[in-house]
Write an enzyme that holds these catalytic residues in place. Structure first.
Site, PDB file in Angstrom:
ATOM      1  N   HIS A  23       0.842  -1.202   0.000  1.00 60.10           N
ATOM      2  CA  HIS A  23       0.000   0.000   0.000  1.00 60.10           C
ATOM      3  C   HIS A  23       0.875   1.250   0.000  1.00 60.10           C
ATOM      4  CE1 HIS A  23       0.361   0.968   4.404  1.00 60.10           C
ATOM      5  NE2 HIS A  23       0.441  -0.345   4.566  1.00 60.10           N
TER       6      HIS A  23
ATOM      7  N   ASP B 143      -0.212   4.394   1.024  1.00 58.44           N
ATOM      8  CA  ASP B 143      -0.557   5.450   1.986  1.00 58.44           C
ATOM      9  C   ASP B 143       0.183   5.270   3.295  1.00 58.44           C
ATOM     10  OD1 ASP B 143      -2.222   3.110   2.461  1.00 58.44           O
ATOM     11  OD2 ASP B 143      -3.367   4.324   3.880  1.00 58.44           O
TER      12      ASP B 143
ATOM     13  N   ASP C 234       6.449   1.886   6.313  1.00 58.30           N
ATOM     14  CA  ASP C 234       5.134   1.252   6.245  1.00 58.30           C
ATOM     15  C   ASP C 234       4.301   2.061   5.279  1.00 58.30           C
ATOM     16  OD1 ASP C 234       2.631   0.206   6.611  1.00 58.30           O
ATOM     17  OD2 ASP C 234       2.397   0.868   8.684  1.00 58.30           O
TER      18      ASP C 234
ATOM     19  N   GLU D 265      -4.920   1.805   2.864  1.00 57.69           N
ATOM     20  CA  GLU D 265      -4.868   0.654   3.781  1.00 57.69           C
ATOM     21  C   GLU D 265      -4.989   1.109   5.225  1.00 57.69           C
ATOM     22  OE1 GLU D 265      -2.730  -2.520   6.270  1.00 57.69           O
ATOM     23  OE2 GLU D 265      -2.388  -0.379   6.153  1.00 57.69           O
ATOM     24  N   GLU D 266      -4.338   2.222   5.554  1.00 56.79           N
ATOM     25  CA  GLU D 266      -4.276   2.671   6.951  1.00 56.79           C
ATOM     26  C   GLU D 266      -5.622   3.143   7.476  1.00 56.79           C
ATOM     27  OE1 GLU D 266      -1.820   2.040   8.659  1.00 56.79           O
ATOM     28  OE2 GLU D 266      -0.022   2.045   7.413  1.00 56.79           O
TER      29      GLU D 266
ATOM     30  N   ASP E 108       4.421  -6.343   3.846  1.00 56.95           N
ATOM     31  CA  ASP E 108       4.097  -5.287   4.810  1.00 56.95           C
ATOM     32  C   ASP E 108       4.352  -5.728   6.249  1.00 56.95           C
ATOM     33  OD1 ASP E 108       3.244  -2.796   5.661  1.00 56.95           O
ATOM     34  OD2 ASP E 108       1.113  -3.226   5.434  1.00 56.95           O
TER      35      ASP E 108
ATOM     36  N   HIS F  19       4.008   3.879  12.086  1.00 60.63           N
ATOM     37  CA  HIS F  19       3.092   4.934  12.558  1.00 60.63           C
ATOM     38  C   HIS F  19       3.785   5.816  13.609  1.00 60.63           C
ATOM     39  CE1 HIS F  19      -0.603   2.206  11.520  1.00 60.63           C
ATOM     40  NE2 HIS F  19       0.349   2.174  10.621  1.00 60.63           N
TER      41      HIS F  19
HETATM   42 ZN   LIG Z   1       1.229  -1.207   6.422  1.00 61.40          ZN
END
Ligand SMILES: [Zn+2]
Length: 418
Positions: free
Chosen positions: A85, A87, A148, A182-183, A205, A388
């Protein structure tokens, strides 16, 4: 640093991708939730075309799909896919990311220059001890890095570049998919499994070197709406029913010594109140329910309903409505029927000299949903750590290993086809 088995430009690509702000957004009605994600998705399509991937295309929702044509003579090699992903998390800024390459890491704490209080310590990141002599990439202290999942994106691009330059490596048709949102839980919303057309896929991931994830939580969300009765508080005797107090009793009645995120790990599930919207007339409590076993999920939902009706019983005149919504299910139920998908991933990791480590994910991945949509999709490490967070870090040596796993996996599916 040991030189990678397959020399690719995955690190250089990664350092470019992190410059593009692709933060997704929880409360957006658009898809993708932010248009900046399309900047990276469009760029990836361009890069694939430049590599000679003729069918690289972006659909109206932003998904970029592409095919590496088979190099094997065998007609029946299954089509396999690799997904990542684009994002980044809405929780931490991903704007103006300044990536820093800490060359030849010496084992000390990593101090991030744009915020001297931002220190990635060895004590809190014991895996750093295994990275001495490698190059580590971090952000500069004020933003996340975006490993990520831009690390996964770059690793898939690196593997594609290598396979295209080395047609002597036999493999079947390989599908590539880059996805938005995705997030914010929307990564598979418009994913067209049929058009993707693969027998299985792998999301790149995961975290640490060697990780393979074939089990995720099963997840539901509950909305408990408590109704009271509001009147002027000066004249409320015998009339007012305060929904806030009913909800407070409900929350106080939830399990504390177990069944909560603060008290569980491994295979234990939980009930987690994570949002309250309160007024005297009406108070809404949102809860997440998580377990690896979907039937235990039902038991916890029953428990929540019981605790809610006990709270209501203590406040005559109040009532509660409970709504349960399915979020996703443990992919293991699907992967158990596709032993080859998991076994080939294990073998690919072993061929790179690593021991596969199979840990359950206390969360969901796009693969959880995709598996139930007909595309069995385990998750493989990309090398991301502290995602994150402003303390995200990744080792370039781990990134090269992830590329190696992708390429070995392509070989293995071909070898195992008669
Ligand atoms: Zn991820």
């Amino acid at each position: 640093m040991n030189s990678p088995k397959y020399a690719t430009s995955c690190v250089e690509r990664f350092l470019e991708y992190v410059k593009i702000d692709t933060q997704s957004c929880e409360d957006s009605d658009a898809y993708p939730s932010t248009s900046t994600q399309l900047d990276l998705l469009g760029r990836l399509r361009e890069e694939l075309l430049k590599l000679g991937v003729e069918d690289a295309a972006m659909d109206e929702h932003g998904y970029v799909f592409a095919t590496l044509p088979a190099t094997s003579d065998k007609p029946d090699v299954p089509v396999i896919g690799f997904l990542a992903h684009v994002d980044t998390s809405p929780e931490v800024s991903g704007a103006g990311v300044r990536a820093i390459v800490h060359q030849d890491y010496d084992g000390r704490d990593l101090v991030l220059p744009d915020d001297p209080s931002a220190v990635i310590s060895v004590q809190e990141n014991p895996l750093l001890a295994e990275q001495i002599g490698n190059d580590i990439i971090t952000a500069s202290g004020t933003t996340l890095l975006g490993a990520d999942n831009k690390a996964g994106v770059a690793e898939i691009m690196g593997a594609a570049e290598y396979l295209l330059a080395h047609p002597e490596i036999p493999h079947g048709p390989i599908r590539i998919g880059f996805t938005p949102d995705e997030e914010v839980g929307g990564g598979t919303e418009y994913f067209d499994v049929e058009r993707f057309g693969a027998y299985c896929a792998y999301t790149m991931d995961g975290e640490s070197l060697g990780e393979l994830q074939v089990e995720t939580f099963s997840a539901d969300s509950i909305t408990a709406t408590f109704h009271g009765f509001n009147t002027h508080p000066g004249f409320a005797k015998g009339k007012m029913v305060n929904a806030i107090k009913v909800a407070a009793d409900f929350i106080a009645g939830l399990p504390r010594d177990g069944l909560s995120p603060e008290t569980t790990a491994g295979y234990e599930g939980f009930v987690h109140p994570n949002m309250v919207e309160a007024s005297v007339e009406r108070t809404t409590v949102k809860l997440l329910v998580r377990d690896f076993n979907a039937s235990k999920l039902k038991e916890m939902e029953q428990l929540v309903a019981t605790i809610a009706s006990q709270a209501v019983a203590a406040h005559p005149g109040s009532r509660v409505e409970i709504e349960v919504q399915e979020s996703y299910r443990n992919m293991k139920a699907v992967l158990d029927h596709h032993a080859d998908v998991v076994e080939n991933a294990r073998e690919a990791i072993r061929r790179t000299g690593l021991e596969p480590s199979i840990e359950p994910i206390r969360g969901g991945t796009d693969g959880s949903r995709l598996s139930f949509m007909g595309l069995p999709t385990p998750n493989i490490f990309a090398g991301e750590h502290n995602f994150h967070s402003r303390f995200e870090w990744i080792s370039t040596s781990d990134m090269h290993k992830a590329v190696e796993v992708i390429i070995e996996l392509c070989r293995i599916w071909e070898e195992k086809t008669s």
